[in-house]
Every structure is written in C-alpha cells, then in structure tokens.
Design a protein around this motif. Structure first.
Motif, PDB file in Angstrom:
ATOM      1  N   GLY A  92       0.790  -1.223   0.000  1.00  0.00           N
ATOM      2  CA  GLY A  92       0.000   0.000   0.000  1.00  0.00           C
ATOM      3  C   GLY A  92       0.824   1.275   0.000  1.00  0.00           C
ATOM      4  O   GLY A  92       0.296   2.360  -0.211  1.00  0.00           O
ATOM      5  N   GLU A  93       2.134   1.141   0.258  1.00  0.00           N
ATOM      6  CA  GLU A  93       2.990   2.329   0.259  1.00  0.00           C
ATOM      7  C   GLU A  93       3.559   2.544  -1.137  1.00  0.00           C
ATOM      8  O   GLU A  93       3.573   1.638  -1.960  1.00  0.00           O
ATOM      9  CB  GLU A  93       4.091   2.188   1.303  1.00  0.00           C
ATOM     10  CG  GLU A  93       3.531   2.144   2.722  1.00  0.00           C
ATOM     11  CD  GLU A  93       4.605   2.122   3.783  1.00  0.00           C
ATOM     12  OE1 GLU A  93       4.810   3.171   4.427  1.00  0.00           O
ATOM     13  OE2 GLU A  93       5.244   1.076   3.962  1.00  0.00           O
ATOM     14  N   PHE A  94       4.027   3.753  -1.396  1.00  0.00           N
ATOM     15  CA  PHE A  94       4.521   4.047  -2.745  1.00  0.00           C
ATOM     16  C   PHE A  94       5.871   4.745  -2.698  1.00  0.00           C
ATOM     17  O   PHE A  94       6.294   5.249  -1.668  1.00  0.00           O
ATOM     18  CB  PHE A  94       3.498   4.870  -3.524  1.00  0.00           C
ATOM     19  CG  PHE A  94       3.146   6.176  -2.874  1.00  0.00           C
ATOM     20  CD1 PHE A  94       3.898   7.310  -3.124  1.00  0.00           C
ATOM     21  CD2 PHE A  94       2.064   6.264  -2.014  1.00  0.00           C
ATOM     22  CE1 PHE A  94       3.583   8.520  -2.518  1.00  0.00           C
ATOM     23  CE2 PHE A  94       1.737   7.472  -1.401  1.00  0.00           C
ATOM     24  CZ  PHE A  94       2.510   8.601  -1.658  1.00  0.00           C
ATOM     25  N   PHE A  95       6.529   4.744  -3.844  1.00  0.00           N
ATOM     26  CA  PHE A  95       7.850   5.363  -3.960  1.00  0.00           C
ATOM     27  C   PHE A  95       8.061   5.802  -5.403  1.00  0.00           C
ATOM     28  O   PHE A  95       7.332   5.389  -6.290  1.00  0.00           O
ATOM     29  CB  PHE A  95       8.952   4.392  -3.502  1.00  0.00           C
ATOM     30  CG  PHE A  95       8.997   3.081  -4.247  1.00  0.00           C
ATOM     31  CD1 PHE A  95       9.906   2.895  -5.291  1.00  0.00           C
ATOM     32  CD2 PHE A  95       8.133   2.038  -3.928  1.00  0.00           C
ATOM     33  CE1 PHE A  95       9.946   1.689  -5.989  1.00  0.00           C
ATOM     34  CE2 PHE A  95       8.177   0.832  -4.618  1.00  0.00           C
ATOM     35  CZ  PHE A  95       9.084   0.659  -5.650  1.00  0.00           C
ATOM     36  N   GLY A  96       9.058   6.668  -5.594  1.00  0.00           N
ATOM     37  CA  GLY A  96       9.342   7.181  -6.933  1.00  0.00           C
ATOM     38  C   GLY A  96       8.515   8.389  -7.291  1.00  0.00           C
ATOM     39  O   GLY A  96       8.471   8.803  -8.447  1.00  0.00           O
TER      40      GLY A  96
ATOM     41  N   SER B 177      16.065  12.905 -11.784  1.00  0.00           N
ATOM     42  CA  SER B 177      16.620  11.552 -11.702  1.00  0.00           C
ATOM     43  C   SER B 177      16.330  10.977 -10.308  1.00  0.00           C
ATOM     44  O   SER B 177      16.073  11.715  -9.364  1.00  0.00           O
ATOM     45  CB  SER B 177      18.118  11.555 -12.002  1.00  0.00           C
ATOM     46  OG  SER B 177      18.789  12.409 -11.115  1.00  0.00           O
ATOM     47  N   ARG B 178      16.372   9.670 -10.220  1.00  0.00           N
ATOM     48  CA  ARG B 178      16.055   8.981  -8.959  1.00  0.00           C
ATOM     49  C   ARG B 178      17.057   9.373  -7.881  1.00  0.00           C
ATOM     50  O   ARG B 178      18.266   9.369  -8.113  1.00  0.00           O
ATOM     51  CB  ARG B 178      16.107   7.467  -9.165  1.00  0.00           C
ATOM     52  CG  ARG B 178      15.174   6.958 -10.277  1.00  0.00           C
ATOM     53  CD  ARG B 178      13.716   7.073  -9.906  1.00  0.00           C
ATOM     54  NE  ARG B 178      12.846   6.437 -10.896  1.00  0.00           N
ATOM     55  CZ  ARG B 178      11.526   6.503 -10.866  1.00  0.00           C
ATOM     56  NH1 ARG B 178      10.914   7.167  -9.914  1.00  0.00           N
ATOM     57  NH2 ARG B 178      10.803   5.904 -11.791  1.00  0.00           N
ATOM     58  N   SER B 179      16.557   9.671  -6.681  1.00  0.00           N
ATOM     59  CA  SER B 179      17.422  10.142  -5.597  1.00  0.00           C
ATOM     60  C   SER B 179      17.985   8.998  -4.759  1.00  0.00           C
ATOM     61  O   SER B 179      18.816   9.214  -3.894  1.00  0.00           O
ATOM     62  CB  SER B 179      16.652  11.119  -4.706  1.00  0.00           C
ATOM     63  OG  SER B 179      15.524  10.477  -4.151  1.00  0.00           O
ATOM     64  N   ALA B 180      17.514   7.786  -5.005  1.00  0.00           N
ATOM     65  CA  ALA B 180      17.997   6.614  -4.274  1.00  0.00           C
ATOM     66  C   ALA B 180      17.702   5.379  -5.120  1.00  0.00           C
ATOM     67  O   ALA B 180      17.053   5.468  -6.161  1.00  0.00           O
ATOM     68  CB  ALA B 180      17.320   6.515  -2.911  1.00  0.00           C
ATOM     69  N   THR B 181      18.180   4.232  -4.645  1.00  0.00           N
ATOM     70  CA  THR B 181      17.946   2.961  -5.330  1.00  0.00           C
ATOM     71  C   THR B 181      16.803   2.225  -4.629  1.00  0.00           C
ATOM     72  O   THR B 181      16.723   2.240  -3.399  1.00  0.00           O
ATOM     73  CB  THR B 181      19.235   2.109  -5.312  1.00  0.00           C
ATOM     74  OG1 THR B 181      20.255   2.827  -6.022  1.00  0.00           O
ATOM     75  CG2 THR B 181      19.045   0.755  -5.965  1.00  0.00           C
TER      76      THR B 181
END
Length: 127
Positions: free
Chosen positions: A57-61, A70-74
C-alpha cells in the motif's frame, strides 16, 4: 476486461535483492507496493544504507513522476515475490485530477519524507 489487462501489464514481480530502479536513473513512474517489501537505499562502495523500508500500500518514486528528476535513491526488493504496480506520468496526472484523496496522500508522504530528510540533514550538520 481491457482495463484489467492494461493494469496487469503495469505489475512487475521482483525477488529479494533485485533492483527496481537505480539512483541517478531517469523514469517518470511512481510505484505502489502490492505485496512484499521494498527498501529505498543509498548504495556506496562501502555498502548499503537503507533510508526506509516500504510495505503493501505504500509508494515510492513520486519525486521523479512529479518533476522528471533523476532517482534520488535505489529501490530494491526486500522480500520474495515482491509485486509493484507502475504508474506512469499520464496515469499519475489523471489520478491526481480525478481523486483528491490520492493527491492528498502523495502530498502527505512528500511532506513526511521532506521533514525526515531535513531532520537527518540537521543531525548530520549539528556540532
């Protein structure tokens, strides 16, 4: 029927330690965890620092989907059979425009993450 097929195409499954995206990469997609766990981490030559572990249920990106940065983490799968749904920029804009609760949820998460980041930066620079 068509909608179910379209959604199914946006779901990816990952095994433990598989990389979902790498820091520095570009991509205008937000990801929602459907099953399993995802670690958001900074990778260096000396190892991995996990910033947060996300569950169902959580999100990222969300930063990249909003501003194209650009992506700040992997992002790394942290459980077997971790499934995530990709939401592209167009779908994200549609959801935000049609679902005020979705927009508020994203803003709430951004706010919490910014506060946590600011607190960590403050601790790191404190004498």
């Amino acid at each position: 029927m068509g909608e179910a097929v379209a959604i199914e195409k946006c779901i990816n499954e990952f095994d433990v330690d598989q990389v979902i995206f790498e820091e520095g990469s570009t991509g205008r997609e937000l990801f929602v965890v459907l099953d399993g766990r995802v670690e958001i981490a900074k990778l260096t030559s000396t190892g991995k620092t996990v910033i947060v572990t996300l569950g169902k249920g959580e999100f990222f990106g969300e930063m990249a989907v909003i501003d194209g940065s650009s992506r700040s983490a992997t992002a790394i799968a942290a459980a077997p059979n971790t499934r995530v749904m990709r939401i592209n920029h167009a779908r994200f804009v549609y959801l935000v425009s049609q679902q005020p609760a979705f927009a508020l949820m994203v803003m709430d998460a951004l706010s919490k993450r910014l506060r946590a980041s600011n607190a960590a930066t403050f601790r790191a620079t404190a004498p």
